[in-house]
Design an enzyme around this catalytic site. Structure first.
Site, PDB file in Angstrom:
ATOM      1  N   THR A 116      -1.897  -9.673  -0.433  1.00 39.80           N
ATOM      2  CA  THR A 116      -2.245 -10.269  -1.730  1.00 39.80           C
ATOM      3  C   THR A 116      -1.076 -11.068  -2.295  1.00 39.80           C
ATOM      4  O   THR A 116      -1.217 -12.231  -2.693  1.00 39.80           O
ATOM      5  CB  THR A 116      -2.633  -9.148  -2.734  1.00 39.80           C
ATOM      6  OG1 THR A 116      -3.688  -8.378  -2.168  1.00 39.80           O
ATOM      7  CG2 THR A 116      -3.058  -9.730  -4.066  1.00 39.80           C
ATOM      8  N   VAL A 117       0.105 -10.441  -2.330  1.00 43.91           N
ATOM      9  CA  VAL A 117       1.254 -11.103  -2.982  1.00 43.91           C
ATOM     10  C   VAL A 117       1.902 -12.131  -2.043  1.00 43.91           C
ATOM     11  O   VAL A 117       2.176 -13.266  -2.457  1.00 43.91           O
ATOM     12  CB  VAL A 117       2.294 -10.055  -3.444  1.00 43.91           C
ATOM     13  CG1 VAL A 117       3.443 -10.745  -4.175  1.00 43.91           C
ATOM     14  CG2 VAL A 117       1.648  -9.010  -4.359  1.00 43.91           C
ATOM     15  N   VAL A 170       8.123  -4.652 -11.579  1.00 44.10           N
ATOM     16  CA  VAL A 170       7.711  -3.977 -12.816  1.00 44.10           C
ATOM     17  C   VAL A 170       6.827  -4.904 -13.644  1.00 44.10           C
ATOM     18  O   VAL A 170       7.246  -5.999 -14.013  1.00 44.10           O
ATOM     19  CB  VAL A 170       8.937  -3.559 -13.663  1.00 44.10           C
ATOM     20  CG1 VAL A 170       8.469  -2.785 -14.892  1.00 44.10           C
ATOM     21  CG2 VAL A 170       9.903  -2.724 -12.842  1.00 44.10           C
ATOM     22  N   GLY A 210       4.224  -6.755 -13.017  1.00 45.32           N
ATOM     23  CA  GLY A 210       3.698  -8.007 -12.441  1.00 45.32           C
ATOM     24  C   GLY A 210       4.385  -9.246 -12.967  1.00 45.32           C
ATOM     25  O   GLY A 210       5.560  -9.488 -12.704  1.00 45.32           O
ATOM     26  N   ILE A 263       5.220 -10.114 -16.005  1.00 45.95           N
ATOM     27  CA  ILE A 263       6.023 -10.019 -17.240  1.00 45.95           C
ATOM     28  C   ILE A 263       7.516  -9.966 -16.880  1.00 45.95           C
ATOM     29  O   ILE A 263       7.926  -9.111 -16.106  1.00 45.95           O
ATOM     30  CB  ILE A 263       5.659  -8.744 -18.047  1.00 45.95           C
ATOM     31  CG1 ILE A 263       4.185  -8.744 -18.432  1.00 45.95           C
ATOM     32  CG2 ILE A 263       6.546  -8.619 -19.266  1.00 45.95           C
ATOM     33  CD1 ILE A 263       3.741  -7.497 -19.187  1.00 45.95           C
ATOM     34  N   GLY A 303      -7.467  -7.102  -5.713  1.00 45.22           N
ATOM     35  CA  GLY A 303      -6.071  -7.136  -5.239  1.00 45.22           C
ATOM     36  C   GLY A 303      -5.086  -6.514  -6.217  1.00 45.22           C
ATOM     37  O   GLY A 303      -3.882  -6.744  -6.110  1.00 45.22           O
ATOM     38  N   GLU A 308      -2.626  -0.600  -5.298  1.00 49.53           N
ATOM     39  CA  GLU A 308      -1.708  -0.409  -4.185  1.00 49.53           C
ATOM     40  C   GLU A 308      -2.501  -0.175  -2.901  1.00 49.53           C
ATOM     41  O   GLU A 308      -3.690   0.197  -2.946  1.00 49.53           O
ATOM     42  CB  GLU A 308      -0.807   0.804  -4.446  1.00 49.53           C
ATOM     43  CG  GLU A 308       0.114   0.638  -5.638  1.00 49.53           C
ATOM     44  CD  GLU A 308       1.012  -0.574  -5.494  1.00 49.53           C
ATOM     45  OE1 GLU A 308       1.814  -0.626  -4.561  1.00 49.53           O
ATOM     46  OE2 GLU A 308       0.901  -1.492  -6.329  1.00 49.53           O
ATOM     47  N   ASP A 353       2.675   5.020  -9.554  1.00 50.81           N
ATOM     48  CA  ASP A 353       3.115   3.621  -9.642  1.00 50.81           C
ATOM     49  C   ASP A 353       3.741   3.366 -11.014  1.00 50.81           C
ATOM     50  O   ASP A 353       4.805   2.730 -11.117  1.00 50.81           O
ATOM     51  CB  ASP A 353       1.931   2.681  -9.385  1.00 50.81           C
ATOM     52  CG  ASP A 353       2.337   1.231  -9.468  1.00 50.81           C
ATOM     53  OD1 ASP A 353       2.967   0.739  -8.519  1.00 50.81           O
ATOM     54  OD2 ASP A 353       2.059   0.591 -10.510  1.00 50.81           O
ATOM     55  N   LYS A 360       7.780   2.359 -11.845  1.00 56.55           N
ATOM     56  CA  LYS A 360       8.211   1.252 -12.711  1.00 56.55           C
ATOM     57  C   LYS A 360       9.036   1.778 -13.879  1.00 56.55           C
ATOM     58  O   LYS A 360      10.045   1.184 -14.267  1.00 56.55           O
ATOM     59  CB  LYS A 360       6.988   0.487 -13.209  1.00 56.55           C
ATOM     60  CG  LYS A 360       6.252  -0.216 -12.074  1.00 56.55           C
ATOM     61  CD  LYS A 360       4.876  -0.666 -12.518  1.00 56.55           C
ATOM     62  CE  LYS A 360       4.143  -1.392 -11.412  1.00 56.55           C
ATOM     63  NZ  LYS A 360       2.713  -1.571 -11.682  1.00 56.55           N
TER      64      LYS A 360
HETATM   65  P1  NAP Z   1      -1.034  -5.814   0.727  1.00 56.17           P
HETATM   66  O1  NAP Z   1      -2.055  -6.778   0.284  1.00 56.17           O
HETATM   67  O2  NAP Z   1      -1.454  -4.494   1.240  1.00 56.17           O
HETATM   68  O3  NAP Z   1      -0.136  -6.553   1.837  1.00 56.17           O
HETATM   69  C1  NAP Z   1       0.842  -5.884   2.567  1.00 56.17           C
HETATM   70  C2  NAP Z   1       1.349  -6.813   3.650  1.00 56.17           C
HETATM   71  O4  NAP Z   1       2.403  -6.163   4.343  1.00 56.17           O
HETATM   72  C3  NAP Z   1       0.279  -7.171   4.685  1.00 56.17           C
HETATM   73  O5  NAP Z   1       0.375  -8.524   5.016  1.00 56.17           O
HETATM   74  C4  NAP Z   1       0.637  -6.297   5.892  1.00 56.17           C
HETATM   75  O6  NAP Z   1       0.330  -6.897   7.130  1.00 56.17           O
HETATM   76  C5  NAP Z   1       2.135  -6.208   5.744  1.00 56.17           C
HETATM   77  N1  NAP Z   1       2.634  -4.981   6.345  1.00 56.17           N
HETATM   78  C6  NAP Z   1       2.328  -3.706   5.985  1.00 56.17           C
HETATM   79  N2  NAP Z   1       2.960  -2.841   6.793  1.00 56.17           N
HETATM   80  C7  NAP Z   1       3.668  -3.595   7.675  1.00 56.17           C
HETATM   81  C8  NAP Z   1       4.501  -3.292   8.794  1.00 56.17           C
HETATM   82  N3  NAP Z   1       4.717  -2.025   9.138  1.00 56.17           N
HETATM   83  N4  NAP Z   1       5.053  -4.320   9.476  1.00 56.17           N
HETATM   84  C9  NAP Z   1       4.818  -5.591   9.126  1.00 56.17           C
HETATM   85  N5  NAP Z   1       4.028  -5.936   8.070  1.00 56.17           N
HETATM   86  C10 NAP Z   1       3.463  -4.951   7.394  1.00 56.17           C
HETATM   87  O7  NAP Z   1       0.010  -5.503  -0.437  1.00 56.17           O
HETATM   88  P2  NAP Z   1       0.314  -6.380  -1.729  1.00 56.17           P
HETATM   89  O8  NAP Z   1      -0.675  -6.030  -2.790  1.00 56.17           O
HETATM   90  O9  NAP Z   1       0.530  -7.792  -1.381  1.00 56.17           O
HETATM   91  O10 NAP Z   1       1.686  -5.713  -2.222  1.00 56.17           O
HETATM   92  C11 NAP Z   1       2.895  -5.999  -1.576  1.00 56.17           C
HETATM   93  C12 NAP Z   1       4.029  -5.405  -2.391  1.00 56.17           C
HETATM   94  O11 NAP Z   1       4.016  -5.952  -3.719  1.00 56.17           O
HETATM   95  C13 NAP Z   1       3.972  -3.888  -2.595  1.00 56.17           C
HETATM   96  O12 NAP Z   1       5.277  -3.378  -2.669  1.00 56.17           O
HETATM   97  C14 NAP Z   1       3.299  -3.733  -3.949  1.00 56.17           C
HETATM   98  O13 NAP Z   1       3.620  -2.519  -4.584  1.00 56.17           O
HETATM   99  C15 NAP Z   1       3.914  -4.900  -4.678  1.00 56.17           C
HETATM  100  N6  NAP Z   1       3.176  -5.416  -5.811  1.00 56.17           N
HETATM  101  C16 NAP Z   1       1.852  -5.702  -5.669  1.00 56.17           C
HETATM  102  C17 NAP Z   1       1.163  -6.227  -6.753  1.00 56.17           C
HETATM  103  C18 NAP Z   1      -0.292  -6.561  -6.664  1.00 56.17           C
HETATM  104  O14 NAP Z   1      -0.871  -6.886  -7.709  1.00 56.17           O
HETATM  105  N7  NAP Z   1      -0.920  -6.510  -5.515  1.00 56.17           N
HETATM  106  C19 NAP Z   1       1.832  -6.452  -7.951  1.00 56.17           C
HETATM  107  C20 NAP Z   1       3.205  -6.144  -8.053  1.00 56.17           C
HETATM  108  C21 NAP Z   1       3.861  -5.629  -6.966  1.00 56.17           C
HETATM  109  P3  NAP Z   1      -1.184  -7.201   7.611  1.00 56.17           P
HETATM  110  O15 NAP Z   1      -1.729  -8.173   6.599  1.00 56.17           O
HETATM  111  O16 NAP Z   1      -1.039  -7.803   8.940  1.00 56.17           O
HETATM  112  O17 NAP Z   1      -1.898  -5.888   7.582  1.00 56.17           O
HETATM  113  N1  HSE Z   2      -0.962  -1.645  -8.263  1.00 57.06           N
HETATM  114  C1  HSE Z   2      -0.107  -2.184  -9.271  1.00 57.06           C
HETATM  115  C2  HSE Z   2      -0.855  -2.232 -10.569  1.00 57.06           C
HETATM  116  C3  HSE Z   2       0.322  -3.553  -8.867  1.00 57.06           C
HETATM  117  O1  HSE Z   2      -2.076  -2.098 -10.570  1.00 57.06           O
HETATM  118  O2  HSE Z   2      -0.214  -2.385 -11.619  1.00 57.06           O
HETATM  119  C4  HSE Z   2       1.326  -4.148  -9.810  1.00 57.06           C
HETATM  120  O3  HSE Z   2       2.551  -3.501  -9.714  1.00 57.06           O
END
Ligand code: NAP
Ligand code: HSE
Length: 434
Positions: free
Chosen positions: A13-14, A133, A135, A137, A188, A191, A202, A206
């Protein structure tokens, strides 16, 4: 100046949103930083997945640690998630090479923040984590840089978009917990393992980071009292509404006489409070300090919101902005004194499922009085769907207390349970009042 060459691990997603934003905003980013910011190498698990982004000409790594060590990248961006390997190993590998790191990984920072900061200081690399922390903000920079002249007394807020989205839809549209969670995942926000969201971890990750930045203390996630939203029912949200409150999952850190109190739990807040009106995936963070008090509100999760923070950090790296990871050298971060949750004082909502027989109300009132708890209201409600005779076996009793201590509430409830007048686990929600 030469382009900033980015190695990016994690294309979910990110990660995908970051690539799209760097492409979309390339011209402006160049104007602001004086450099192009180009993704030159990536890592993820599945090379065949269509991610809706053009990766032609971009080097592919199976192993994120190898990518982090690639001498032909200028900055490593970690967007895989998870508090341990490969995220941890890859971030350490990049920092040890003296390479700047940008991450959105709050689980990693909450667990290993101090170690990573030490490694960064030793190698002279910078570690940027605005996206970790709340998103989109910019609260990390606000606390670390803009409020450096303040003494912070309290930092609190809605720090999890998934939970706030779910609570909003459950309360406003009476949609079930499971359906709301499924929708948050589809959008998206959640987590990879959504129990981190709904069980409060989570938010705790933060909060641990914010506490360190706000109070100049070592990250101390283990000190946080954590309750999530799993046990909340539509009935609780409806009762809160009837009583003039909204239920929010809050993270709160405050300076007390006995130390720093850190807690995460569902909280009833008066409907007229601004934070009660923060709905959906929106987050809000309030900082109360000696010179300035402020509240920042914005999107807390989702690809674009989070990419906004990651790209902001990349722009800092491109400009050569660096500094201590938690605002000051790790060696000067204080070991925090912990204020135990039992000392917490406030109002309480207590929902009891009780045996509907003479003397039950008197027992409850006596146990509350024994603990010196003063009741603002006590309401008996018929359980949903039960009518006439069926309703006579069980009743719902909802108590609202005046300010009291967590310890007193826990003891009173234990005594009521021991009296044998309740027939299900009590529900307790803390209340913040004017
Ligand atoms: P996600 O959609 O689950 O994507 C995770 C990515 O990491 C995928 O591309 C996955 O590969 C890759 N990955 C996972 N394990 C791996 C490994 N062992 N080796 C290589 N690649 C690997 O997660 P996300 O929502 O983008 O979140 C990513 C980070 O941002 C996390 O730390 C999350 O806490 C943080 N975050 C997310 C948001 C949100 O709104 N989503 C907001 C703030 C912070 P594949 O695609 O090939 O499976
Ligand atoms: N899963 C987290 C949330 C992503 O819903 O706030 C942003 O850190």
């Amino acid at each position: 100046m030469s382009d900033l060459k980015v190695g990016l691990a994690g294309l979910g997603t990110v990660g995908a949103a970051v690539i799209r934003m760097l492409e979309r905003r390339a011209g402006d980013l160049f104007a602001r930083t004086g450099r192009g910011i180009k993704v030159v190498a990536v890592a993820a698990r599945d090379r065949t997945k269509d991610r809706g982004v053009d990766l032609s000409g971009v080097r592919w790594y199976e192993d994120p640690v190898e990518l982090a060590r690639d001498p032909d990248i200028d900055v490593f961006v970690e967007l895989m998630g998870g508090s341990d390997d490969p995220a941890k190993a890859a971030v350490i590998a990049a920092l040890e090479c003296g390479r700047p790191v940008v991450t959105a990984n709050k689980a990693l920072l909450a667990k290993w923040g101090a170690d990573l900061a030490r490694i960064a200081e030793a190698s002279g690399a910078s570690l940027h984590f605005e996206a970790a922390v709340a998103g989109g903000i910019p609260i990390v920079k606000t606390l670390r840089e803009s409020l450096a002249g303040n003494v912070v007394e309290r930092v609190s807020g809605i720090l999890n978009g998934t939970c706030n989205y779910m609570l909003t839809r459950m309360a406003d549209e009476k949609i079930s917990f499971q359906d709301c969670l499924a929708e948050a995942q589809r959008l998206g926000y959640a987590e990879a393992d959504p129990t981190f969201d709904i069980d409060g971890f989570d938010t705790a990750h933060k909060l641990a980071i914010l506490t360190s930045l706000a109070f100049g203390t070592q990250v101390d996630a283990d000190a946080i009292y954590v309750e999530g939203i799993r046990q909340l029912t539509l009935e609780d949200l409806e009762a809160a509404d009837d009583l003039g409150y909204k239920v929010k999952l809050l993270g709160v850190a405050l300076r007390t006489e006995t130390g720093i109190e850190q807690r995460v739990h569902p909280t009833m807040v008066p409907k007229h409070w601004p934070i009660a009106q923060v709905s959906g995936v929106t987050n809000a963070v309030a900082v109360d300090a000696d010179a300035v008090s402020l509240t920042l509100v914005g999107p807390g999760a989702g690809g674009d919101a989070t990419a906004s923070a990651v790209v902001g950090d990349l722009a800092d790296v491109a400009r050569g902005v660096a500094g201590f990871v938690f605002g000051m050298p790790v060696a000067t971060l204080m070991k925090p004194e912990r204020a135990p949750m039992q000392r917490h004082e406030g109002g309480y909502y207590i929902r009891l499922s009780v045996v509907n027989k003479p003397g039950t109300a008197a027992t409850i009132a006596r146990r509350m009085a024994d603990e010196g708890i003063s009741l603002e209201s006590i309401v008996q409600r018929r359980p949903e769907g039960q009518q006439g005779e069926a309703a006579q076996g069980t009743a719902r009793v909802i108590l609202i207390t005046y300010a009291t201590s967590e310890e007193a509430v826990r003891r009173a409830i234990a005594a009521i349970e021991a009296d044998g007048v309740v027939n299900a686990l009590p529900q307790v929600i803390r209340i913040e009042k004017d």
